[in-house]
Design an enzyme around this catalytic site. Structure first.
Site, mmCIF file in Angstrom:
data_model
loop_
_atom_site.group_PDB
_atom_site.id
_atom_site.type_symbol
_atom_site.label_atom_id
_atom_site.label_comp_id
_atom_site.label_asym_id
_atom_site.label_seq_id
_atom_site.Cartn_x
_atom_site.Cartn_y
_atom_site.Cartn_z
ATOM 1 C CB ALA A 15 -0.942 -0.002 1.202
ATOM 2 C CB THR A 43 2.813 -6.643 0.411
ATOM 3 O OG1 THR A 43 1.965 -5.701 1.067
ATOM 4 C CG2 THR A 43 2.443 -6.742 -1.049
ATOM 5 N N GLY A 47 0.868 -14.988 -0.369
ATOM 6 C CA GLY A 47 0.930 -15.847 -1.551
ATOM 7 C C GLY A 47 0.980 -15.037 -2.835
ATOM 8 N N GLY A 48 0.610 -13.761 -2.746
ATOM 9 C CA GLY A 48 0.751 -12.875 -3.901
ATOM 10 C C GLY A 48 -0.400 -12.936 -4.887
ATOM 11 C CG ASP A 221 3.938 0.484 14.879
ATOM 12 O OD1 ASP A 221 3.518 -0.526 15.474
ATOM 13 O OD2 ASP A 221 5.146 0.711 14.661
ATOM 14 N NE ARG A 280 -8.082 -16.474 2.737
ATOM 15 C CZ ARG A 280 -7.045 -15.742 2.400
ATOM 16 N NH1 ARG A 280 -6.789 -14.622 3.044
ATOM 17 N NH2 ARG A 280 -6.245 -16.111 1.429
ATOM 18 C CG HIS A 388 -6.095 -9.358 6.573
ATOM 19 N ND1 HIS A 388 -5.294 -8.760 5.630
ATOM 20 C CD2 HIS A 388 -7.162 -8.553 6.714
ATOM 21 C CE1 HIS A 388 -5.858 -7.648 5.210
ATOM 22 N NE2 HIS A 388 -6.996 -7.483 5.858
ATOM 23 C CB ALA A 432 -5.096 -8.555 1.319
#
Ligand code: ADP
Length: 450
Positions: A15, A43, A47-48, A221, A280, A388, A432
């Site tokens: 991102a 990222t 798994g991409g 954070d 999921r 996530h 995502a």
């Protein structure tokens, strides 16, 4: 140390890099800070896969799809708890965002598939392993556009003046760094699944008993810094676990299988217990209820032919050699290696193979493709793992952060896993990366133009 730019981006995952590139394309000067010694965050470890309705690619495989269907899958998949406007923005801007990356050199693998929890074959994967393709392409582009990247520099606090975010206080190797932002700050620090205390604060069931797939940088954070300037938080208790953790480390690596249509989850008794192509949360909750919350993922050689790789760039031979995946020449032999009841197991597989023929599965698996009937057979042990965090900073369609009174916080933008309210209670697998490139790009464009 003091520095100044039009835009300060906090976080060097997908991102943050997408936002930095997009802001720089609009002519803004950009400084991006990353607290770890490497870029990529969660990222690069993912798994991409990313979900995008991409007719030219899907039609080749006879897959029917539409942006409306992607919307519905995302909205329903999150129990209608996501913000429909943000989901619209996501699904409508996903295709141009992916084309934007392809124009910069991202190469996609030929096959469109269904990544675990994606619900529909609209997942694409880059030729580079894991999420590294996205990071490599974006980093190269950021450097080309003159984005200044400061590594091992951790944001600590937002600087706010007259209600406007005007900069960031950071620490870098013991020094305090003041970063002034002429146009705005983009928060892209990712989620908090690696922060056990924070996990437990929002969901007491997800304590240290659970490992995580996450980068050590995913400690929430940005959410904490946002809270300090009265940003509104949404959906903080929605934390997604996956049924895909390595029993030793919690990592997503180490298992054999690729397409949800072609693998089975088998418990210690040798039985299936859930649709392997489902949501999921449903799959993970199903796994948690099994003996020792443990299963094997079972595939045959049609899914993993000799020399083939999983989504994590591991060959089937390496998985077997490292002892992470069991191999057998018959189902009976595999059952013995898995230490499950042979009769139960062979019956389970026979029943599944029948379902592939009839199209009717006892767990209502809606994606049925190949039978499990070609030796060699493989089985990989798996446990639940925290993955996530759906919750985070509330944003609007322009990626501006919203405060607890419902007003935009001027100068403050956010994108990626640090945000909340898009995915509702359950993020679809593959959404995502779609989210980070789409909203990262929007955030960068809007901050530069303000
Ligand atoms: P996303 O998928 O939303 O891009 P990632 O996890 O991929 O999220 O990336 C987030 C990045 O932000 C990680 O590289 C992480 O190390 C970095 N990060 C987290 N907290 C800070 C911070 N306080 N200062 C700078 N970088 C941070």
């Amino acid at each position: 140390i003091e520095k100044e730019a039009d835009v300060i981006v906090i976080g060097g995952g997908g991102a943050g890099l997408a936002a930095a590139v997009s802001a720089s394309e609009e002519g803004a000067s950009v400084i991006l800070i990353e607290k770890l010694p490497m870029l990529g965050g969660n990222t690069i470890r993912s798994g991409g896969a990313l979900n995008v309705v991409y007719p030219e690619r899907q039609e080749r495989q006879g897959i029917e799809d539409s942006v409306d269907k992607h919307f519905e899958d995302t909205y329903q998949g999150g129990d209608e708890l996501g913000n429909p406007e943000l989901i619209r923005t996501l699904v409508e801007n996903a295709y141009p965002a992916l084309r934007w990356l392809e124009d910069k050199g991202l190469e996609l693998q030929d096959e469109v598939f269904t990544v675990l929890g994606a619900l529909w074959p609209r997942s694409h994967e880059s030729v580079d392993p894991l999420g590294s393709g996205f990071i490599r392409v974006l980093q190269t582009e950021a450097e080309k556009n003159g984005v200044e990247i400061l590594m091992e520099t951790a944001a600590e606090e937002l600087i706010i003046e007259d209600g406007r975010v005007v900069g960031v206080l950071a620490t870098s190797k013991g020094n305090t760094v003041t970063l002034k932002a002429n146009k705005g700050v983009i928060m892209a620090t990712g989620g908090f699944a690696a922060n056990v205390d924070m996990r437990v604060r929002y969901n007491p069931d997800l304590g240290a008993n659970l490992q995580t797939t996450n980068s050590p940088g995913a400690t929430g954070d940005g959410i904490i810094m946002g809270e300090a300037v009265d940003a509104n938080l949404l959906g903080m208790d929605y934390i997604q676990s996956l049924p895909l953790g390595d029993p030793e480390t919690g990592s997503l690596t180490g298992w054999a299988g690729n397409d949800a249509a072609n693998y089975l989850f088998i418990n210690k008794e040798g039985n299936r217990f859930v649709s392997e192509a489902g949501r999921r949360d449903v799959m993970t909750n199903g796994l948690i209820e099994q003996t020792d919350s443990f299963m094997h993922i079972v595939v045959d050689s049609q899914s993993m032919p000799d020399g083939s790789k999983n989504h994590f760039n591991e060959t089937i031979e390496d998985l077997v050699e490292r002892g992470q995946t069991l191999k057998a020449m018959s189902l009976e032999e595999l059952a013995e290696k898995m230490n499950v009841d042979v009769d139960n197991f062979t019956e389970t597989i026979a029943k599944y193979n029948e379902a592939v023929d009839t199209g009717v599965d006892e767990f209502e698996k809606h994606l049925l493709d190949k039978k499990i009937d070609q030796a060699p057979f493989y089985a990989s042990p798996r446990v639940p793992t925290a993955h996530h965090t759906m919750g985070g900073l509330e944003i609007n369609n322009e990626a501006q952060v919203i405060d607890i009174n419902g007003n935009v916080i001027p100068g403050f933008y956010a994108a990626g896993e640090v945000t909340g309210g898009i995915h509702g209670s359950n993020r679809l697998g593959g959404n995502a990366i779609t989210d980070i490139i789409t909203f990262g790009r929007i955030a960068g464009k809007n901050v530069a133009g303000n």
